[in-house]
Design an enzyme around this catalytic site. Structure first.
Site, PDB file in Angstrom:
ATOM      1  N   ASN A 138       0.817  -1.224   0.000  1.00  0.00           N
ATOM      2  CA  ASN A 138       0.000   0.000   0.000  1.00  0.00           C
ATOM      3  C   ASN A 138       0.848   1.269   0.000  1.00  0.00           C
ATOM      4  O   ASN A 138       1.947   1.258   0.553  1.00  0.00           O
ATOM      5  CB  ASN A 138      -0.938  -0.005   1.209  1.00  0.00           C
ATOM      6  CG  ASN A 138      -2.150  -0.886   0.979  1.00  0.00           C
ATOM      7  OD1 ASN A 138      -2.796  -0.801  -0.061  1.00  0.00           O
ATOM      8  ND2 ASN A 138      -2.455  -1.738   1.943  1.00  0.00           N
ATOM      9  N   ARG A 169     -15.286  -8.470   0.801  1.00  0.00           N
ATOM     10  CA  ARG A 169     -15.875  -8.032   2.071  1.00  0.00           C
ATOM     11  C   ARG A 169     -17.295  -7.515   1.854  1.00  0.00           C
ATOM     12  O   ARG A 169     -18.199  -7.792   2.649  1.00  0.00           O
ATOM     13  CB  ARG A 169     -15.000  -6.934   2.686  1.00  0.00           C
ATOM     14  CG  ARG A 169     -13.687  -7.440   3.280  1.00  0.00           C
ATOM     15  CD  ARG A 169     -12.758  -6.291   3.626  1.00  0.00           C
ATOM     16  NE  ARG A 169     -11.613  -6.749   4.416  1.00  0.00           N
ATOM     17  CZ  ARG A 169     -10.438  -6.129   4.460  1.00  0.00           C
ATOM     18  NH1 ARG A 169     -10.255  -5.016   3.745  1.00  0.00           N
ATOM     19  NH2 ARG A 169      -9.453  -6.603   5.202  1.00  0.00           N
ATOM     20  N   HIS A 193      -8.521   1.545  -3.903  1.00  0.00           N
ATOM     21  CA  HIS A 193      -8.613   0.662  -2.748  1.00  0.00           C
ATOM     22  C   HIS A 193      -8.673   1.498  -1.473  1.00  0.00           C
ATOM     23  O   HIS A 193      -7.853   2.371  -1.247  1.00  0.00           O
ATOM     24  CB  HIS A 193      -7.381  -0.253  -2.713  1.00  0.00           C
ATOM     25  CG  HIS A 193      -7.222  -1.004  -1.426  1.00  0.00           C
ATOM     26  ND1 HIS A 193      -8.157  -1.898  -0.971  1.00  0.00           N
ATOM     27  CD2 HIS A 193      -6.227  -0.989  -0.488  1.00  0.00           C
ATOM     28  CE1 HIS A 193      -7.746  -2.416   0.183  1.00  0.00           C
ATOM     29  NE2 HIS A 193      -6.587  -1.868   0.492  1.00  0.00           N
TER      30      HIS A 193
END
Length: 332
Positions: A138, A169, A193
């Site tokens: 990330n 999710r 994201h």
């Protein structure tokens, strides 16, 4: 005097050939090891390589996996802090990243990660010039762009894990509300994201039945059932996991193995993953965002033309503009 092995076995063929489905994981933190174990359990590789500069931890982790050999069907598990251990990989998964130091600004943290990638990516490319790069570190969308620039690879072979887990999710939470298994709940979370991801409420369905047709206010501020909470919970999931255990790993590990399976087995499944989105939805800059892509042995072969509502498209464009603003400041 003949050894026990010589007395037991007569060799008929000297075999020396490169692996056919070698997968390398760069970075053996919690996420890297979750990826490694998930790949082993799903039997996706004929050789798994782990790379990290932390030699003692690397030794312990690979020994732990090798001791599981009786229960696994991956014949070779190797490791090293020299990039030659990654040679001849079909797929290289990058999980290495810098963690934010006290007082460090977000732009400095991004540049810190870029500097790490400037060491990793050229070295990986040197030893596996035909591999596919799967970026997990990330901020994943920005670092996928960085990996693309540094590698010189075509965009189909540089992929970000993107919203694959966000969408999983999301579907899990939709299923929980409806009392239906997540595999039967279909919906996409696209874009960047994390916090600014875009739930595509117009396409959420179960058994082909669009929930928006049953409940037109679905996902809007006027929705009395507050379905927007499903997306908020999906976004907050990672931090909710991190609070009690200090890190998140198993879900992303299985999500990455899911992507690896589509690549190594040429399944051509559709995944919401980060790819270069210039030319889509009015986006004119070289940014990577998640859209539904067909994923197979050559990486991303096709991008699905998803029709978005005007507000969904606007949010995607806003994310693209913000990513480009950050990327322009990076020193590559």
């Amino acid at each position: 005097m003949a050894t026990v092995k010589d007395q037991l076995i007569m060799n008929l063929l000297k075999e020396k050939q490169p692996p056919q489905n070698k997968i390398t994981v760069v970075g053996i933190g919690a996420v890297g090891m979750a990826c490694a174990l998930s790949i082993l359990v799903k039997e996706l590789a004929d050789e798994l390589a782990l790379f990290d500069v932390m030699e003692d931890k690397l030794k312990g982790e690979v020994m732990s996996l090798q001791h599981c050999s009786l229960f696994l069907k991956t014949p070779k598990i190797v490791s090293g802090k020299d990039y030659n251990v990654t040679a001849n990989s079909k797929l290289v998964i990058i999980t290495a990243e810098a963690y934010q130091q006290e007082g460090e600004s977000p732009p400095n943290l991004v540049q810190h990660n870029v500097n790490i990638f400037k060491l990793i990516i050229p070295s990986v490319v040197k030893y596996s010039p035909n591999c596919t790069l799967l970026i997990v570190s990330n901020p994943v969308d920005i670092l996928t762009y960085v990996a693309w620039k540094l590698s010189g690879f075509p965009q189909n072979r540089v992929i970000g894990s993107g919203c694959n887990l966000d969408s999983a999710r999301f579907c899990s939470l939709v299923g929980e509300r409806l009392g239906v298994h997540p595999l039967s709940c279909h919906g996409w979370v696209l874009g960047e994201h994390g916090d600014s991801s875009v739930p595509v409420w117009s396409g959420v369905n179960v058994a082909g039945i669009l929930l928006k047709n049953l409940h037109p206010a679905l996902g809007t501020d006027a929705d009395k059932e507050q379905w927007k909470e499903v997306h908020r919970q999906a976004v907050d999931s990672a931090s909710e996991v991190i609070k009690p255990k200090s890190y998140s790993s198993w879900a992303i590990g299985l999500s990455v193995a899911d992507l690896a399976e589509s690549i190594t087995k040429n399944l051509r499944r559709v995944h919401p993953i980060s790819t270069m989105i210039k030319g889509f939805y009015g986006i004119e800059d070289e940014v990577f965002l998640s859209v539904p892509c067909i994923l197979g042995q050559n990486g991303i072969s096709d991008v699905m033309k998803v029709t978005l509502m005007p507000e969904e498209e606007a949010r995607l464009k806003k994310s693209a503009d913000e990513l480009w603003r950050i990327q322009k400041q990076l020193l590559l």
